[in-house]
Design a protein around this motif. Structure first.
Motif, PDB file in Angstrom:
ATOM      1  N   UNK A   2       0.826  -1.196   0.000  1.00 49.37           N
ATOM      2  CA  UNK A   2       0.000   0.000   0.000  1.00 49.37           C
ATOM      3  C   UNK A   2       0.870   1.260   0.000  1.00 49.37           C
ATOM      4  N   UNK A   3       1.901   1.292   0.858  1.00 52.31           N
ATOM      5  CA  UNK A   3       2.819   2.432   0.926  1.00 52.31           C
ATOM      6  C   UNK A   3       3.541   2.597  -0.413  1.00 52.31           C
ATOM      7  N   UNK A   4       3.989   1.519  -1.001  1.00 52.96           N
ATOM      8  CA  UNK A   4       4.660   1.561  -2.297  1.00 52.96           C
ATOM      9  C   UNK A   4       3.717   2.128  -3.371  1.00 52.96           C
ATOM     10  N   UNK A   5       2.469   1.704  -3.382  1.00 53.33           N
ATOM     11  CA  UNK A   5       1.491   2.183  -4.357  1.00 53.33           C
ATOM     12  C   UNK A   5       1.234   3.681  -4.180  1.00 53.33           C
ATOM     13  N   UNK A   6       1.153   4.137  -2.928  1.00 55.72           N
ATOM     14  CA  UNK A   6       0.937   5.562  -2.662  1.00 55.72           C
ATOM     15  C   UNK A   6       2.132   6.372  -3.156  1.00 55.72           C
ATOM     16  N   UNK A   7       3.329   5.886  -2.900  1.00 54.20           N
ATOM     17  CA  UNK A   7       4.541   6.583  -3.342  1.00 54.20           C
ATOM     18  C   UNK A   7       4.582   6.658  -4.861  1.00 54.20           C
ATOM     19  N   UNK A   8       4.281   5.586  -5.543  1.00 52.36           N
ATOM     20  CA  UNK A   8       4.287   5.553  -7.017  1.00 52.36           C
ATOM     21  C   UNK A   8       3.228   6.508  -7.566  1.00 52.36           C
ATOM     22  N   UNK A   9       2.024   6.467  -6.997  1.00 55.21           N
ATOM     23  CA  UNK A   9       0.958   7.363  -7.468  1.00 55.21           C
ATOM     24  C   UNK A   9       1.330   8.819  -7.250  1.00 55.21           C
ATOM     25  N   UNK A  10       1.905   9.122  -6.108  1.00 57.70           N
ATOM     26  CA  UNK A  10       2.324  10.492  -5.816  1.00 57.70           C
ATOM     27  C   UNK A  10       3.395  10.935  -6.799  1.00 57.70           C
ATOM     28  N   UNK A  11       4.362  10.094  -7.065  1.00 65.05           N
ATOM     29  CA  UNK A  11       5.437  10.403  -8.004  1.00 65.05           C
ATOM     30  C   UNK A  11       4.873  10.713  -9.393  1.00 65.05           C
ATOM     31  N   UNK A  12       4.000   9.840  -9.897  1.00 66.39           N
ATOM     32  CA  UNK A  12       3.431  10.061 -11.225  1.00 66.39           C
ATOM     33  C   UNK A  12       2.549  11.305 -11.269  1.00 66.39           C
ATOM     34  N   UNK A  13       1.826  11.580 -10.190  1.00 66.36           N
ATOM     35  CA  UNK A  13       1.017  12.801 -10.133  1.00 66.36           C
ATOM     36  C   UNK A  13       1.898  14.030 -10.224  1.00 66.36           C
ATOM     37  N   UNK A  14       3.018  14.032  -9.516  1.00 66.95           N
ATOM     38  CA  UNK A  14       3.938  15.169  -9.568  1.00 66.95           C
ATOM     39  C   UNK A  14       4.552  15.321 -10.954  1.00 66.95           C
ATOM     40  N   UNK A  15       4.922  14.219 -11.552  1.00 66.43           N
ATOM     41  CA  UNK A  15       5.524  14.262 -12.889  1.00 66.43           C
ATOM     42  C   UNK A  15       4.513  14.794 -13.903  1.00 66.43           C
ATOM     43  N   UNK A  16       3.281  14.286 -13.869  1.00 63.42           N
ATOM     44  CA  UNK A  16       2.266  14.737 -14.818  1.00 63.42           C
ATOM     45  C   UNK A  16       1.893  16.200 -14.594  1.00 63.42           C
ATOM     46  N   UNK A  17       1.814  16.629 -13.353  1.00 66.68           N
ATOM     47  CA  UNK A  17       1.517  18.023 -13.067  1.00 66.68           C
ATOM     48  C   UNK A  17       2.638  18.922 -13.574  1.00 66.68           C
TER      49      UNK A  17
END
Length: 121
Positions: free
Chosen positions: A6-21
């Motif tokens: 779950x923590x890994x998934x949150x980190x990955x989602x956060x990373x991709x959100x920052x990159x896309x933004x």
């Protein structure tokens, strides 16, 4: 193990959100206009550049005082196509309230048709 996933998934989602933004805002400070038309401004009016050339010019009436391909409202005889110093002429038999001629580098004169007051939507 589930907590780690779950923590890994949150980190990955956060990373991709920052990159896309970051990617979507990368051009936010670029004010370059995608002009729908080429035009000149003379005597407070906008003239759309046509595909038509004219031979029967009369007298010089002005010149481009400001060129820019950046969005904005400029004073003077502004153009988004022709550089500063490009000459404007009246056309024999056609009033300037209808059209003017723009001298091009090759010595030809392109007709520009009046389209209304500059700066009005």
């Amino acid at each position: 193990m589930r907590l780690k996933n779950w923590i890994f998934a949150v980190i990955i989602c956060t990373f991709f959100s920052l990159v896309l933004t970051g990617c979507s805002n990368s051009n936010s400070n670029n004010n370059s206009a995608d002009w729908a038309i080429n035009f000149v401004v003379w005597d407070g009016y906008i003239y759309k550049i046509s595909d038509e050339y004219v031979d029967d010019i009369s007298e010089e009436i002005g010149e481009v005082t400001k060129y820019s391909d950046m969005e904005g409202t400029y004073s003077g005889n502004f153009s988004n196509k022709y550089e500063k110093g490009t000459k404007y002429y009246s056309i024999k038999g056609i009033g300037t309230e209808i059209a003017i001629a723009i001298e091009e580098k090759d010595g030809k004169y392109r007709k520009a048709i009046r389209d209304g007051k500059y700066g009005e939507e």
